[in-house]
Write an enzyme that holds these catalytic residues in place. Structure first.
Site, PDB file in Angstrom:
ATOM      1  N   PRO A  58       1.194  -6.483  -1.621  1.00  0.00           N
ATOM      2  CA  PRO A  58       1.978  -6.384  -2.851  1.00  0.00           C
ATOM      3  C   PRO A  58       1.824  -5.014  -3.503  1.00  0.00           C
ATOM      4  O   PRO A  58       0.866  -4.272  -3.234  1.00  0.00           O
ATOM      5  CB  PRO A  58       1.386  -7.484  -3.745  1.00  0.00           C
ATOM      6  CG  PRO A  58       0.018  -7.722  -3.217  1.00  0.00           C
ATOM      7  CD  PRO A  58       0.072  -7.450  -1.749  1.00  0.00           C
ATOM      8  N   ASP A  59       2.764  -4.695  -4.365  1.00  0.00           N
ATOM      9  CA  ASP A  59       2.761  -3.423  -5.091  1.00  0.00           C
ATOM     10  C   ASP A  59       1.861  -3.590  -6.308  1.00  0.00           C
ATOM     11  O   ASP A  59       2.316  -3.885  -7.410  1.00  0.00           O
ATOM     12  CB  ASP A  59       4.202  -3.088  -5.504  1.00  0.00           C
ATOM     13  CG  ASP A  59       4.316  -1.753  -6.217  1.00  0.00           C
ATOM     14  OD1 ASP A  59       3.384  -0.939  -6.114  1.00  0.00           O
ATOM     15  OD2 ASP A  59       5.340  -1.534  -6.884  1.00  0.00           O
TER      16      ASP A  59
END
Length: 326
Positions: A58-59
């Site tokens: 994920p970012d």
């Protein structure tokens, strides 16, 4: 490295000075950057969202600066147009930001973008995330540190505010953006998760630093707004940040479903790139030309032929035939 950095940064400055909008597109690796350049985009956005996704992460500030920088540098090496690195919150405080800028310059990048999310950041569009922002004066000092750390005056520093993402008012968004501009930012990216362009239109109408600091828009959620409309409203730079990654994922999903079902490559032939297209993208023609110029050609002389046929490694003397012992 230094001349390349200067050239790329100068090209980005020239783009910012020319009439009309400047279009960037998000890339996640060297190949996607090269495809973007050939499609005609002005510059590349080395997307933190995209680079994280290629690691199946994920970012959320999980990747280190080195991992992010390596991906961005590979993009810069693969294209001739400028590459701007999405550096999240700069990988730490103002001192970390200084090193981030130094390393990005050395890597041949044309600029960086640093946002006012606290560490660890979360992607602007993740639902159910409690949003906290760095104090405006603290982020302004980060931007000042970034400007001070660059050795190339053309290197572009973009300050990004997540005020609208965090649900803050237009007045706070303007206060933050003005503080960042006054700290030396060359551009301010004002992010929004609204499906309407209206809050950004109102922001741009009130922006009073356009002579020294241009505005940047990322129309991900207000996707019906064109670059020309954004430019007319006051946004000089438009970034299509993640569409290429999403297109690639959809295409791979579709092809793999068909391949698994049909179990024969011909089933996806009409929906995938040809091998010759890939060869063109990765420079096979240039490889062959270099081989022709620089690799030695086989020597057709009899002695050379005997050497090539001597598979057991015994020395071959003048007029002496060597028999291998098995």
């Amino acid at each position: 490295m230094a001349p390349k950095t200067s050239t790329n940064a100068a090209r980005l400055r020239q783009l910012l000075a020319r009439p009309g909008p400047v279009l960037l597109v998000g890339a996640h690796d060297a190949l996607s950057a090269r495809i973007a350049e050939r499609a005609g985009f002005d510059a590349i956005w080395a997307s933190g969202f995209g680079i994280s996704a290629t690691h199946a992460l994920p970012d959320a500030n999980i990747l280190t600066m080195s991992e992010t920088l390596e991906a961005a540098q590979r993009m810069a090496e693969a294209v001739t147009c400028p590459v701007v690195a999405d550096c999240d919150n700069g990988f730490g405080n103002a001192i970390n930001v200084m090193r981030t800028v130094t390393q990005c310059e050395r890597a041949g990048l044309a600029g960086v973008c640093i946002e006012d999310n606290i560490f660890p950041k979360r992607c602007s569009f993740y639902e159910g995330v409690q949003r906290e922002l760095t104090a405006p004066h603290e982020h302004a000092l980060k931007i000042q540190a970034a400007v001070d750390a660059r050795t190339d005056p053309d290197f572009v520093v973009i300050a990004r505010t997540e005020a609208f993402i965090a649900g803050r008012t237009k007045d706070e968004a303007l206060e933050r953006a003005r503080a960042y501009a006054d700290a030396g930012a060359d551009a301010v990216l004002v992010h929004s998760k609204s499906d309407s362009f209206e809050e950004l239109r109102e922001f741009a109408a009130a922006w009073d630093r356009s002579s020294s600091c241009v505005l940047v828009a990322v129309p991900t959620t207000y996707e019906g707004t064109s670059a020309d409309e954004l430019f007319a409203a006051g946004f000089k730079v438009v970034i299509f940040a993640n569409q290429a990654l999403r297109a690639a994922v959809r295409a791979m999903q579709d092809a793999m479903v068909v391949l698994q079902r049909e179990a024969r490559p011909a089933a996806v032939r009409d929906s995938i790139a040809s091998l010759s297209e890939i060869y063109g993208l990765v420079g096979v023609k240039e490889l062959k030309e270099s081989e022709e110029r620089f690799l030695p050609r086989p020597d057709p002389s009899p002695v050379a032929n005997r050497d090539e046929n001597n598979h057991h490694g015994e020395p071959v003397g003048d007029g002496i035939q060597v028999t291998s012992k098995l």
